[in-house]
Design a protein around this motif. Structure first.
Motif, PDB file in Angstrom:
ATOM      1  N   ARG A 100      10.661  17.342   4.565  1.00 47.27           N
ATOM      2  CA  ARG A 100      11.667  18.187   5.215  1.00 47.27           C
ATOM      3  C   ARG A 100      12.538  17.364   6.161  1.00 47.27           C
ATOM      4  NH1 ARG A 100       7.209  21.648   5.687  1.00 47.27           N
ATOM      5  NH2 ARG A 100       7.020  21.152   7.896  1.00 47.27           N
ATOM      6  N   LEU A 101      11.902  16.496   6.952  1.00 44.64           N
ATOM      7  CA  LEU A 101      12.649  15.649   7.884  1.00 44.64           C
ATOM      8  C   LEU A 101      13.573  14.695   7.129  1.00 44.64           C
ATOM      9  CD1 LEU A 101      13.199  14.650  10.726  1.00 44.64           C
ATOM     10  CD2 LEU A 101      11.169  13.192  10.542  1.00 44.64           C
ATOM     11  N   PHE A 102      13.090  14.101   6.038  1.00 42.71           N
ATOM     12  CA  PHE A 102      13.907  13.184   5.249  1.00 42.71           C
ATOM     13  C   PHE A 102      15.128  13.901   4.685  1.00 42.71           C
ATOM     14  CE2 PHE A 102      14.978  10.571   1.546  1.00 42.71           C
ATOM     15  CZ  PHE A 102      15.003   9.322   2.110  1.00 42.71           C
ATOM     16  N   GLN A 103      14.936  15.116   4.218  1.00 43.41           N
ATOM     17  CA  GLN A 103      16.065  15.883   3.688  1.00 43.41           C
ATOM     18  C   GLN A 103      17.082  16.197   4.774  1.00 43.41           C
ATOM     19  OE1 GLN A 103      13.916  19.135   1.903  1.00 43.41           O
ATOM     20  NE2 GLN A 103      13.601  18.027  -0.022  1.00 43.41           N
ATOM     21  N   ARG A 104      16.604  16.496   5.983  1.00 43.77           N
ATOM     22  CA  ARG A 104      17.515  16.762   7.105  1.00 43.77           C
ATOM     23  C   ARG A 104      18.274  15.499   7.505  1.00 43.77           C
ATOM     24  NH1 ARG A 104      13.721  19.325  11.222  1.00 43.77           N
ATOM     25  NH2 ARG A 104      14.960  18.026  12.606  1.00 43.77           N
ATOM     26  N   LEU A 105      17.588  14.351   7.482  1.00 46.85           N
ATOM     27  CA  LEU A 105      18.225  13.091   7.859  1.00 46.85           C
ATOM     28  C   LEU A 105      19.331  12.718   6.884  1.00 46.85           C
ATOM     29  CD1 LEU A 105      15.148  10.882   8.815  1.00 46.85           C
ATOM     30  CD2 LEU A 105      16.937  11.661  10.357  1.00 46.85           C
ATOM     31  N   ASN A 106      19.200  13.126   5.640  1.00 45.90           N
ATOM     32  CA  ASN A 106      20.137  12.688   4.603  1.00 45.90           C
ATOM     33  C   ASN A 106      21.162  13.751   4.209  1.00 45.90           C
ATOM     34  OD1 ASN A 106      19.346   9.896   3.882  1.00 45.90           O
ATOM     35  ND2 ASN A 106      17.372  10.892   3.739  1.00 45.90           N
TER      36      ASN A 106
ATOM     37  N   PHE B 120       0.799  -1.235   0.000  1.00 48.88           N
ATOM     38  CA  PHE B 120       0.000   0.000   0.000  1.00 48.88           C
ATOM     39  C   PHE B 120       0.826   1.275   0.000  1.00 48.88           C
ATOM     40  CE2 PHE B 120      -2.812  -3.159   2.005  1.00 48.88           C
ATOM     41  CZ  PHE B 120      -3.852  -3.106   1.089  1.00 48.88           C
ATOM     42  N   TRP B 121       2.105   1.187  -0.330  1.00 47.32           N
ATOM     43  CA  TRP B 121       2.998   2.336  -0.193  1.00 47.32           C
ATOM     44  C   TRP B 121       3.716   2.643  -1.494  1.00 47.32           C
ATOM     45  CZ3 TRP B 121       2.877   4.933   4.374  1.00 47.32           C
ATOM     46  CH2 TRP B 121       2.269   4.274   5.444  1.00 47.32           C
ATOM     47  N   ASN B 122       3.806   3.931  -1.821  1.00 50.77           N
ATOM     48  CA  ASN B 122       4.608   4.400  -2.949  1.00 50.77           C
ATOM     49  C   ASN B 122       5.889   5.005  -2.408  1.00 50.77           C
ATOM     50  OD1 ASN B 122       2.792   3.824  -5.076  1.00 50.77           O
ATOM     51  ND2 ASN B 122       1.623   5.661  -4.595  1.00 50.77           N
ATOM     52  N   GLU B 123       6.991   4.711  -3.067  1.00 52.66           N
ATOM     53  CA  GLU B 123       8.294   5.238  -2.677  1.00 52.66           C
ATOM     54  C   GLU B 123       8.437   6.668  -3.208  1.00 52.66           C
ATOM     55  OE1 GLU B 123      11.808   3.456  -0.815  1.00 52.66           O
ATOM     56  OE2 GLU B 123       9.924   2.524  -1.314  1.00 52.66           O
ATOM     57  N   LEU B 124       8.622   7.645  -2.314  1.00 57.10           N
ATOM     58  CA  LEU B 124       8.811   9.031  -2.729  1.00 57.10           C
ATOM     59  C   LEU B 124      10.287   9.390  -2.841  1.00 57.10           C
ATOM     60  CD1 LEU B 124       6.106  10.901  -0.611  1.00 57.10           C
ATOM     61  CD2 LEU B 124       5.917   9.993  -2.936  1.00 57.10           C
ATOM     62  N   ALA B 125      11.104   8.805  -1.964  1.00 59.99           N
ATOM     63  CA  ALA B 125      12.537   9.103  -1.976  1.00 59.99           C
ATOM     64  C   ALA B 125      13.269   7.966  -1.274  1.00 59.99           C
ATOM     65  CB  ALA B 125      12.813  10.421  -1.266  1.00 59.99           C
ATOM     66  N   GLU B 126      14.558   7.812  -1.637  1.00 57.81           N
ATOM     67  CA  GLU B 126      15.399   6.797  -1.016  1.00 57.81           C
ATOM     68  C   GLU B 126      16.825   7.320  -0.979  1.00 57.81           C
ATOM     69  OE1 GLU B 126      18.252   3.744  -0.596  1.00 57.81           O
ATOM     70  OE2 GLU B 126      17.958   4.710  -2.522  1.00 57.81           O
ATOM     71  N   CYS B 127      17.520   7.078   0.129  1.00 55.82           N
ATOM     72  CA  CYS B 127      18.913   7.489   0.253  1.00 55.82           C
ATOM     73  C   CYS B 127      19.602   6.587   1.273  1.00 55.82           C
ATOM     74  CB  CYS B 127      19.006   8.958   0.677  1.00 55.82           C
ATOM     75  SG  CYS B 127      20.701   9.567   0.720  1.00 55.82           S
ATOM     76  N   ASP B 128      20.622   5.873   0.826  1.00 57.85           N
ATOM     77  CA  ASP B 128      21.403   4.988   1.706  1.00 57.85           C
ATOM     78  C   ASP B 128      20.530   4.013   2.491  1.00 57.85           C
ATOM     79  OD1 ASP B 128      23.797   6.172   0.888  1.00 57.85           O
ATOM     80  OD2 ASP B 128      23.657   7.723   2.449  1.00 57.85           O
ATOM     81  N   GLY B 129      19.496   3.500   1.865  1.00 52.39           N
ATOM     82  CA  GLY B 129      18.626   2.525   2.517  1.00 52.39           C
ATOM     83  C   GLY B 129      17.463   3.135   3.294  1.00 52.39           C
ATOM     84  N   TRP B 130      17.502   4.436   3.559  1.00 49.23           N
ATOM     85  CA  TRP B 130      16.398   5.126   4.211  1.00 49.23           C
ATOM     86  C   TRP B 130      15.359   5.436   3.142  1.00 49.23           C
ATOM     87  CZ3 TRP B 130      16.080   6.666   9.428  1.00 49.23           C
ATOM     88  CH2 TRP B 130      17.197   6.328  10.192  1.00 49.23           C
ATOM     89  N   ARG B 131      14.059   5.257   3.473  1.00 52.18           N
ATOM     90  CA  ARG B 131      13.010   5.465   2.472  1.00 52.18           C
ATOM     91  C   ARG B 131      11.886   6.325   3.014  1.00 52.18           C
ATOM     92  NH1 ARG B 131      11.110  -0.113   1.181  1.00 52.18           N
ATOM     93  NH2 ARG B 131      11.823  -0.569   3.264  1.00 52.18           N
TER      94      ARG B 131
END
Length: 82
Positions: free
Chosen positions: A75-81, A34-45
């Motif tokens: 925004r949080l995903f961008q900060r994490l990566n 039930f999920w679409n991938e919006l972004a991925e970086c170093d295994g974080w999705r």
């Protein structure tokens, strides 16, 4: 039940888009259905639910580390990566 109703109200009203909800790190099955991938970086999705429109961030071990609205989680995903 009150928390579920609050979540449904936030999703329907569109108000969830700019907030991150409280989280308990929780194992997932990785979002194959039930999920679409919006972004991925170093295994974080960053994924978006096809039914409700809410988003979540999974670590490389498929543990949910955050969930909430798309704008807030992006925004949080961008900060994490960084």
């Amino acid at each position: 039940m009150k928390l579920a109703n609050l979540f449904i109200d936030l999703v329907v009203s569109g108000k969830i888009n700019d907030i991150s909800m409280p989280n308990i790190p929780f194992p997932t099955m990785g979002g194959k259905v039930f999920w679409n991938e919006l972004a991925e970086c170093d295994g974080w999705r960053l994924q978006k639910n096809m039914l409700t429109g809410h988003c979540r961030i999974l670590n490389p071990d498929d543990i949910r580390v955050a969930w909430g609205g798309e704008d807030a989680l992006m925004r949080l995903f961008q900060r994490l990566n960084k």
